[in-house]
Design an enzyme around this catalytic site. Structure first.
Site, PDB file in Angstrom:
ATOM      1  N   GLU A  68      -8.416   9.335   5.992  1.00  0.00           N
ATOM      2  CA  GLU A  68      -8.617   7.897   5.823  1.00  0.00           C
ATOM      3  C   GLU A  68      -9.738   7.588   4.833  1.00  0.00           C
ATOM      4  O   GLU A  68      -9.742   6.528   4.208  1.00  0.00           O
ATOM      5  CB  GLU A  68      -8.931   7.246   7.172  1.00  0.00           C
ATOM      6  CG  GLU A  68      -7.757   7.158   8.113  1.00  0.00           C
ATOM      7  CD  GLU A  68      -6.704   6.183   7.622  1.00  0.00           C
ATOM      8  OE1 GLU A  68      -7.066   5.160   7.013  1.00  0.00           O
ATOM      9  OE2 GLU A  68      -5.507   6.447   7.835  1.00  0.00           O
TER      10      GLU A  68
ATOM     11  N   GLU B 216       0.846  -1.197   0.000  1.00  0.00           N
ATOM     12  CA  GLU B 216       0.000   0.000   0.000  1.00  0.00           C
ATOM     13  C   GLU B 216       0.877   1.241   0.000  1.00  0.00           C
ATOM     14  O   GLU B 216       1.846   1.319   0.762  1.00  0.00           O
ATOM     15  CB  GLU B 216      -0.901   0.080   1.250  1.00  0.00           C
ATOM     16  CG  GLU B 216      -1.994  -0.948   1.356  1.00  0.00           C
ATOM     17  CD  GLU B 216      -2.809  -0.749   2.633  1.00  0.00           C
ATOM     18  OE1 GLU B 216      -2.823   0.390   3.168  1.00  0.00           O
ATOM     19  OE2 GLU B 216      -3.398  -1.736   3.095  1.00  0.00           O
TER      20      GLU B 216
ATOM     21  N   GLU C  84     -13.486   5.713   0.594  1.00  0.00           N
ATOM     22  CA  GLU C  84     -14.311   4.802   1.398  1.00  0.00           C
ATOM     23  C   GLU C  84     -14.909   5.565   2.580  1.00  0.00           C
ATOM     24  O   GLU C  84     -14.211   5.895   3.533  1.00  0.00           O
ATOM     25  CB  GLU C  84     -13.471   3.622   1.885  1.00  0.00           C
ATOM     26  CG  GLU C  84     -12.890   2.786   0.747  1.00  0.00           C
ATOM     27  CD  GLU C  84     -11.911   1.746   1.248  1.00  0.00           C
ATOM     28  OE1 GLU C  84     -12.363   0.742   1.844  1.00  0.00           O
ATOM     29  OE2 GLU C  84     -10.688   1.941   1.064  1.00  0.00           O
TER      30      GLU C  84
ATOM     31  N   LYS D 111     -14.652   4.355   6.607  1.00  0.00           N
ATOM     32  CA  LYS D 111     -13.399   4.083   7.300  1.00  0.00           C
ATOM     33  C   LYS D 111     -13.300   4.973   8.533  1.00  0.00           C
ATOM     34  O   LYS D 111     -13.585   6.169   8.472  1.00  0.00           O
ATOM     35  CB  LYS D 111     -12.202   4.332   6.381  1.00  0.00           C
ATOM     36  CG  LYS D 111     -12.074   3.332   5.246  1.00  0.00           C
ATOM     37  CD  LYS D 111     -10.690   3.344   4.637  1.00  0.00           C
ATOM     38  CE  LYS D 111      -9.679   2.714   5.565  1.00  0.00           C
ATOM     39  NZ  LYS D 111      -8.343   2.597   4.936  1.00  0.00           N
TER      40      LYS D 111
END
Length: 409
Positions: free
Chosen positions: A332, A269, A323, A326
């Site tokens: 995030e 990542e 997202e 999260k």
């Protein structure tokens, strides 16, 4: 296709730049993949996400579970999929029978239609405070691998695990990179496992978080791959002009201390958020665009790292979508290249070798790299133009450009 995912309208001339593979047609090891996370309540169904992945030319994807609808959606796409075995299952996987059942139920039925190439057992386990998970990780990896062996799948599906960078005791300079002493028992076993099975050592590396924690003393140029003074490692005299390569080389040095200097290190990542809270310096669309664009260019150059120039950089960008569920700070929830409706979170700019900027991404196959991305700001190629880039040879270059122009005008 659904208009929420693709945007066929185009307002400016659009060129797909196709760089060639090695002259012998062999795909090299370097690749740039993408993480497909789904901690959200507003994402499109997996089939449409796969269409988006295909439209950007991606051939490697990492997911974080074994959701059947997602794995099935990737069937017959030739996209390589790494699936995740969640931390919550690790203690159970210490039982060989449970591991065999898990592989039989979650991996074997989807092969070969879905090209599952790896199982990522656990995520950042060793740096969590849960001692039960820590002691369960290596036995779980062993048992999952043994289940693959019993099913005759170990040559097509690798087993690995992902580590956070704070697995390191020291990371600066890279030549002093070393693993935490309190983790050495687990790390030594895992490294020996990788050497025996040929699987890569995975790390999550985010220069953004280093900058976020100390923006006044961390050079933005250094973390964004800009021209910078950088630093020379006093022990090796190797020069580092960006943080990501310094982080990777710190891991290589730590592995060398365990007699594993030839072990492959992949970045599982990395990425940059396009939005953050008021105290999250650097979380902007402009910096996200700059980081990921330059990351793609860095991987395409196939120069490896200063310590390991012969080992090409391999990385998965985080992530495909923003997202919204999260937890944590705003950043995030904003690491996605795309918004849930399929529109780009920001434009990625790439420049052709001639220096002409087309305002798009390019397939980064450059002399043999195993993955291409192109990032139109409002366009998805017609179905008939979605040619599998990984299979094309040098002789098709000009013809394909003409075909792409034909589809556009």
């Amino acid at each position: 296709m659904d208009s929420a995912i693709v945007h066929p309208a185009i307002s400016i001339p659009f060129l797909f730049i196709l760089l060639t593979f090695l002259s012998h047609g062999i795909i090299a090891s370097a690749f740039l993949g993408i993480n497909y996370g789904r901690i959200a309540d507003n994402l499109p169904p997996p089939e449409k996400a796969v269409s988006l992945v295909q439209s950007i030319g991606a051939s490697k994807v990492k997911i974080f579970d074994v959701e059947p609808s997602v794995i099935t959606a990737f069937a017959n796409t030739n996209i390589e999929l790494i699936v995740g075995l969640g931390n919550q299952y690790l203690q159970q996987m210490r039982n060989p029978d449970a591991a065999r059942t898990w592989v039989t139920n979650n991996i074997q039925p989807y092969l070969p239609a879905t090209k599952i190439s790896g199982i990522d057992v656990g995520n950042e386990v060793l740096t969590l405070s849960d001692s039960v998970l820590r002691i369960s990780l290596f036995p779980a990896m062993q048992n999952v691998y043994q289940a693959l062996v019993e099913l005759g799948l170990e040559k097509q599906v690798i087993v690995t695990t992902t580590h956070a960078l704070n697995i390191l005791e020291n990371s600066y300079p890279p030549s002093s990179g070393s693993f935490r002493q309190d983790l050495m028992g687990e790390i030594d076993s895992i490294v020996k496992f990788h050497k025996q099975t040929g699987s890569p050592f995975l790390i999550n590396a985010y220069p953004f978080f280093v900058y976020k924690e100390n923006p006044k003393e961390t050079s933005l140029d250094f973390v964004l791959f800009r021209p910078s003074q950088g630093f020379a490692d006093p022990s090796t005299n190797l020069h580092y002009d960006n943080m990501l390569l310094a982080q990777v080389d710190a891991v290589y040095n730590a592995l060398a201390s365990l007699d594993a200097k030839e072990l492959a290190v992949h970045i599982s990542e990395t990425g940059w958020p396009s939005k953050g809270d008021n105290n999250e310096d650097g979380a902007t669309p402009e910096f996200a665009e700059e980081y990921n664009t330059k990351l793609m260019k860095l991987v395409s150059e196939r120069k490896g790292t200063p310590m390991r120039p012969e080992s090409e950089l391999n990385a998965y960008i985080f992530a495909l979508f923003n997202e919204d569920l999260k937890p944590g700070p705003t950043s995030e929830r904003n690491f996605g290249l795309f918004k849930p409706d399929g529109s780009p979170a920001y434009a990625l700019q790439l420049t052709q070798p001639s220096g002409k900027d087309y305002g798009i991404g390019t397939n980064l196959t450059g002399s043999g790299m195993d993955l291409g991305f192109f990032f139109p700001t409002s366009f998805s190629p017609p179905e008939s133009s979605k040619i599998p880039f990984y299979s094309l040879g040098k002789s098709c270059h000009i013809i394909l450009q003409l075909l792409f122009y034909f589809f556009l005008f």
